[in-house]
Design a protein around this motif. Structure first.
Motif, PDB file in Angstrom:
ATOM      1  N   GLN A  58       0.836  -1.131   0.086  1.00 14.08           N
ATOM      2  CA  GLN A  58      -0.106   0.099   0.152  1.00 14.08           C
ATOM      3  C   GLN A  58       0.867   1.285  -0.219  1.00 14.08           C
ATOM      4  O   GLN A  58       0.461   2.111  -0.714  1.00 14.08           O
ATOM      5  CB  GLN A  58      -1.043   0.110   0.921  1.00 14.08           C
ATOM      6  N   ALA A  59       1.932   1.264   0.874  1.00 12.49           N
ATOM      7  CA  ALA A  59       2.745   2.515   0.773  1.00 12.49           C
ATOM      8  C   ALA A  59       3.567   2.536  -0.631  1.00 12.49           C
ATOM      9  O   ALA A  59       3.593   3.733  -1.138  1.00 12.49           O
ATOM     10  CB  ALA A  59       3.980   2.137   1.829  1.00 12.49           C
ATOM     11  N   GLY A  60       3.904   1.568  -1.285  1.00 13.33           N
ATOM     12  CA  GLY A  60       4.373   1.442  -2.811  1.00 13.33           C
ATOM     13  C   GLY A  60       3.403   2.172  -3.636  1.00 13.33           C
ATOM     14  O   GLY A  60       3.628   2.911  -4.591  1.00 13.33           O
ATOM     15  N   GLY A  61       2.202   1.541  -3.594  1.00 17.06           N
ATOM     16  CA  GLY A  61       1.131   2.248  -4.332  1.00 17.06           C
ATOM     17  C   GLY A  61       1.005   3.657  -4.043  1.00 17.06           C
ATOM     18  O   GLY A  61       0.659   4.311  -5.456  1.00 17.06           O
ATOM     19  N   ALA A  62       1.096   4.167  -2.860  1.00 19.30           N
ATOM     20  CA  ALA A  62       0.645   5.636  -2.471  1.00 19.30           C
ATOM     21  C   ALA A  62       1.912   6.327  -3.323  1.00 19.30           C
ATOM     22  O   ALA A  62       1.532   7.436  -3.694  1.00 19.30           O
ATOM     23  CB  ALA A  62       0.878   5.782  -0.991  1.00 19.30           C
ATOM     24  N   VAL A  63       3.121   5.804  -3.138  1.00 18.49           N
ATOM     25  CA  VAL A  63       4.103   6.518  -3.691  1.00 18.49           C
ATOM     26  C   VAL A  63       4.044   6.901  -5.253  1.00 18.49           C
ATOM     27  O   VAL A  63       4.274   7.693  -5.851  1.00 18.49           O
ATOM     28  CB  VAL A  63       5.569   5.854  -3.251  1.00 18.49           C
ATOM     29  N   LEU A  64       3.620   5.577  -5.927  1.00 15.97           N
ATOM     30  CA  LEU A  64       3.412   5.752  -7.515  1.00 15.97           C
ATOM     31  C   LEU A  64       2.414   6.626  -7.645  1.00 15.97           C
ATOM     32  O   LEU A  64       2.489   7.317  -8.824  1.00 15.97           O
ATOM     33  CB  LEU A  64       3.203   4.148  -8.005  1.00 15.97           C
ATOM     34  N   ILE A  65       1.287   6.637  -6.900  1.00 13.30           N
ATOM     35  CA  ILE A  65       0.459   7.579  -7.260  1.00 13.30           C
ATOM     36  C   ILE A  65       0.632   8.916  -7.262  1.00 13.30           C
ATOM     37  O   ILE A  65       0.315   9.946  -7.896  1.00 13.30           O
ATOM     38  CB  ILE A  65      -1.070   7.260  -6.324  1.00 13.30           C
ATOM     39  N   LEU A  66       1.562   9.197  -6.104  1.00 14.18           N
ATOM     40  CA  LEU A  66       1.953  10.466  -5.841  1.00 14.18           C
ATOM     41  C   LEU A  66       3.124  10.830  -6.856  1.00 14.18           C
ATOM     42  O   LEU A  66       2.977  12.017  -7.576  1.00 14.18           O
ATOM     43  CB  LEU A  66       2.621  10.825  -4.632  1.00 14.18           C
ATOM     44  N   ILE A  67       3.885   9.834  -7.447  1.00 19.10           N
ATOM     45  CA  ILE A  67       4.668  10.381  -8.591  1.00 19.10           C
ATOM     46  C   ILE A  67       3.812  10.634  -9.812  1.00 19.10           C
ATOM     47  O   ILE A  67       4.270  11.280 -10.655  1.00 19.10           O
ATOM     48  CB  ILE A  67       5.588   8.888  -8.834  1.00 19.10           C
ATOM     49  N   ALA A  68       2.668   9.776 -10.169  1.00 16.46           N
ATOM     50  CA  ALA A  68       1.954   9.944 -11.168  1.00 16.46           C
ATOM     51  C   ALA A  68       1.440  11.460 -11.314  1.00 16.46           C
ATOM     52  O   ALA A  68       1.256  12.054 -12.027  1.00 16.46           O
ATOM     53  CB  ALA A  68       0.682   8.996 -11.207  1.00 16.46           C
ATOM     54  N   ALA A  69       0.876  11.905 -10.026  1.00 15.62           N
ATOM     55  CA  ALA A  69       0.477  13.380 -10.048  1.00 15.62           C
ATOM     56  C   ALA A  69       1.628  14.379 -10.071  1.00 15.62           C
ATOM     57  O   ALA A  69       1.595  15.487 -10.745  1.00 15.62           O
ATOM     58  CB  ALA A  69      -0.021  13.655  -8.695  1.00 15.62           C
TER      59      ALA A  69
END
Length: 294
Positions: free
Chosen positions: A270-281
């Motif tokens: 979940q932490a990795g997913g959060a980082v990737l979504i922040l990168i996307a933004a």
């Protein structure tokens, strides 16, 4: 001295501030559940309270509703986003809902490219890829639709509705934020009522629920309405992908508050997913580094 509302950085600041407040949206929703306002009732109470206050304010100040058809449709879509997001929070983990909602920058990039004539850059590809991979991690690496709950689906639908609504508001011409807020709150109230009719809530009964309705309406006035006005005012002045990026500040306030105050699973994936979504933004603001290579 330039008035604060005329400064070029003001819309971005207001959007960022609104996002930080959106991130703790789950707190009044979950609190209202303890008062009997389960399912969609919390959203209905808060948005109805906000709408009634705006109506009274416009009547007293003799403010006319000024919004074109396109902007009005956008406000209605944002209302769909608010309502589905609120219901999703009652049906799934808060952190999971917040992160799935923030596929919105990806949807916004697609809308800007397909319908607004904006170019597709390498950052656009990064946005889409990181958003999808991030969502996959948030869902625990599940590829099967059987792993999706209704709350997950509503969270994704909320992000899509927000992206579409932001695009329509941005392209819909100048409207007054007060009128757009009214339309958004009315739309959210109607959609929430629809969820109640479909069984996502209980009938009003007992003092606890009556008290919850009053407290929910008050929360709509002092909490929902200010951030709604800030968000919609900014959405009129910022491109959809840009405001979707700024609103990812909600991830920080929402995930941190949810992880600290709720006993919900939040592991490495979940932490990795959060980082990737922040990168996307974040990829949106890197567009200036692009040399025209898609």
């Amino acid at each position: 001295m330039t008035p604060i509302v005329d400064r070029p950085t003001t819309p971005a600041f207001f959007a960022f501030l609104a996002a930080a407040l959106w991130g703790i949206w789950w707190i009044p929703i979950r609190y209202l559940e303890t008062l009997g306002m389960d399912g969609a009732w919390g959203s209905v109470a808060m948005n109805a309270g906000a709408a009634l206050f705006v109506l009274a304010w416009m009547a007293l100040r003799r403010i006319r509703l000024r919004a074109g058809v396109t902007a009005a449709m956008g406000a209605a879509l944002v209302g769909v986003a608010v309502s589905t997001y609120s219901v999703a929070i009652t049906m799934a983990d808060v952190v999971r809902v917040i992160l799935l909602f923030y596929l919105a920058p990806g949807w916004s990039k697609i809308i800007e490219w397909a319908f607004m004539g904006r170019g597709w850059h390498w950052t656009s590809s990064v946005t889409i890829a990181a958003s999808l991979l991030g969502a996959w991690l948030v869902l625990g690496g599940e590829l099967s639709l059987s792993g999706l709950g209704l709350g997950d689906v509503l969270a994704v639908l909320s992000g899509m509705s927000w992206a579409g609504g932001a695009a329509l508001i941005f392209t819909g011409g100048r409207s007054n934020a007060t009128g757009l807020s009214l339309l958004t709150c009315l739309s959210a109230t109607l959609i929430g009522t629809g969820f109640v009719i479909l069984g996502q809530g209980t009938v009003f009964s007992g003092n606890a629920t009556a008290a919850g309705a009053g407290i929910g309406a008050l929360a709509g006035v002092i909490y929902v309405l200010p951030i709604m006005v800030l968000t919609l005012w900014s959405a009129q002045r910022l491109p959809p992908a840009t405001i979707s990026f700024l609103l990812t500040a909600e991830i920080l306030s929402g995930v941190i508050s949810g992880a600290l105050l709720l006993d919900e699973p939040f592991g490495v994936m979940q932490a990795g997913g959060a980082v990737l979504i922040l990168i996307a933004a974040t990829a949106e603001v890197m567009k200036g580094l692009d040399n025209g290579v898609g």
